[in-house]
Motif scaffolding. Sequence first.
Motif, mmCIF file in Angstrom:
data_model
loop_
_atom_site.group_PDB
_atom_site.id
_atom_site.type_symbol
_atom_site.label_atom_id
_atom_site.label_comp_id
_atom_site.label_asym_id
_atom_site.label_seq_id
_atom_site.Cartn_x
_atom_site.Cartn_y
_atom_site.Cartn_z
ATOM 1 N N GLY A 295 -0.701 1.924 -4.401
ATOM 2 C CA GLY A 295 -1.187 1.408 -3.126
ATOM 3 C C GLY A 295 -2.538 0.729 -3.216
ATOM 4 N N LEU A 296 -3.239 0.955 -4.299
ATOM 5 C CA LEU A 296 -4.491 0.245 -4.540
ATOM 6 C C LEU A 296 -4.281 -0.885 -5.542
ATOM 7 C CD1 LEU A 296 -7.575 -0.031 -4.188
ATOM 8 C CD2 LEU A 296 -7.842 1.657 -5.982
ATOM 9 N N GLN B 199 -8.060 1.110 1.367
ATOM 10 C CA GLN B 199 -7.583 1.950 0.283
ATOM 11 C C GLN B 199 -8.725 2.707 -0.402
ATOM 12 O OE1 GLN B 199 -4.415 2.807 -0.915
ATOM 13 N NE2 GLN B 199 -3.928 2.021 1.102
ATOM 14 N N TYR C 212 -7.975 -1.881 10.302
ATOM 15 C CA TYR C 212 -7.856 -0.576 9.664
ATOM 16 C C TYR C 212 -8.998 0.299 10.149
ATOM 17 C CZ TYR C 212 -4.301 -2.367 6.502
ATOM 18 O OH TYR C 212 -3.157 -2.888 5.992
ATOM 19 N N SER D 100 -12.429 2.357 8.134
ATOM 20 C CA SER D 100 -12.527 1.665 6.854
ATOM 21 C C SER D 100 -13.996 1.342 6.557
ATOM 22 C CB SER D 100 -11.697 0.385 6.912
ATOM 23 O OG SER D 100 -11.599 -0.196 5.655
ATOM 24 N N THR E 152 1.748 3.961 -2.959
ATOM 25 C CA THR E 152 1.044 5.210 -3.246
ATOM 26 C C THR E 152 1.983 6.397 -3.096
ATOM 27 O OG1 THR E 152 -1.106 4.349 -2.601
ATOM 28 C CG2 THR E 152 -0.837 6.726 -2.464
ATOM 29 N N ALA F 260 -2.815 6.645 6.286
ATOM 30 C CA ALA F 260 -2.559 5.742 5.162
ATOM 31 C C ALA F 260 -1.102 5.280 5.118
ATOM 32 C CB ALA F 260 -2.935 6.417 3.844
ATOM 33 N N GLN G 51 0.824 -1.214 0.000
ATOM 34 C CA GLN G 51 0.000 0.000 0.000
ATOM 35 C C GLN G 51 0.854 1.259 0.000
ATOM 36 O OE1 GLN G 51 -3.574 -0.300 2.750
ATOM 37 N NE2 GLN G 51 -2.221 -1.905 3.536
#
Length: 120
Positions: A33-34, A62, A112, A115, A26, A93, A23
């Motif tokens: 990251g996605l 993400q 997370y 989320s 990014t 992130a 991730q």
Amino acid sequence: MESNYHSLKRRDNQLLVITHLSQLLTYITGFGGLIAPLIIWATQKEKVEDMDAHGKSILNFQLSVLIYSLISIPLIIAFGLGILTLILIAILAFVMPIINAIKVSNGELPSYPLSINFIS
């Protein structure tokens, strides 16, 4: 049948750790990251034990970060708070994949915060 199928999957904590850390791409590429966790999850979810759950939590995180970031943009113009929100999102992130990679390497479940559950 389910227990037999489940036993065919291999345990691979290193790949789970790499999936969480991917991730952070990014910050290098702007979008990796996605993409990277999506590719790892899609290709390994049937082969690696717990990859399906980890991949879903990473993708949900993400996608949530993306949405929170998009919501923050108009807040910059409207209230100026969007800049602070974007900074907090960027910190979250960056830190959460590292924390969860450490958790996974220690055999713990990742989590997370904030989320949204898009993929269940």
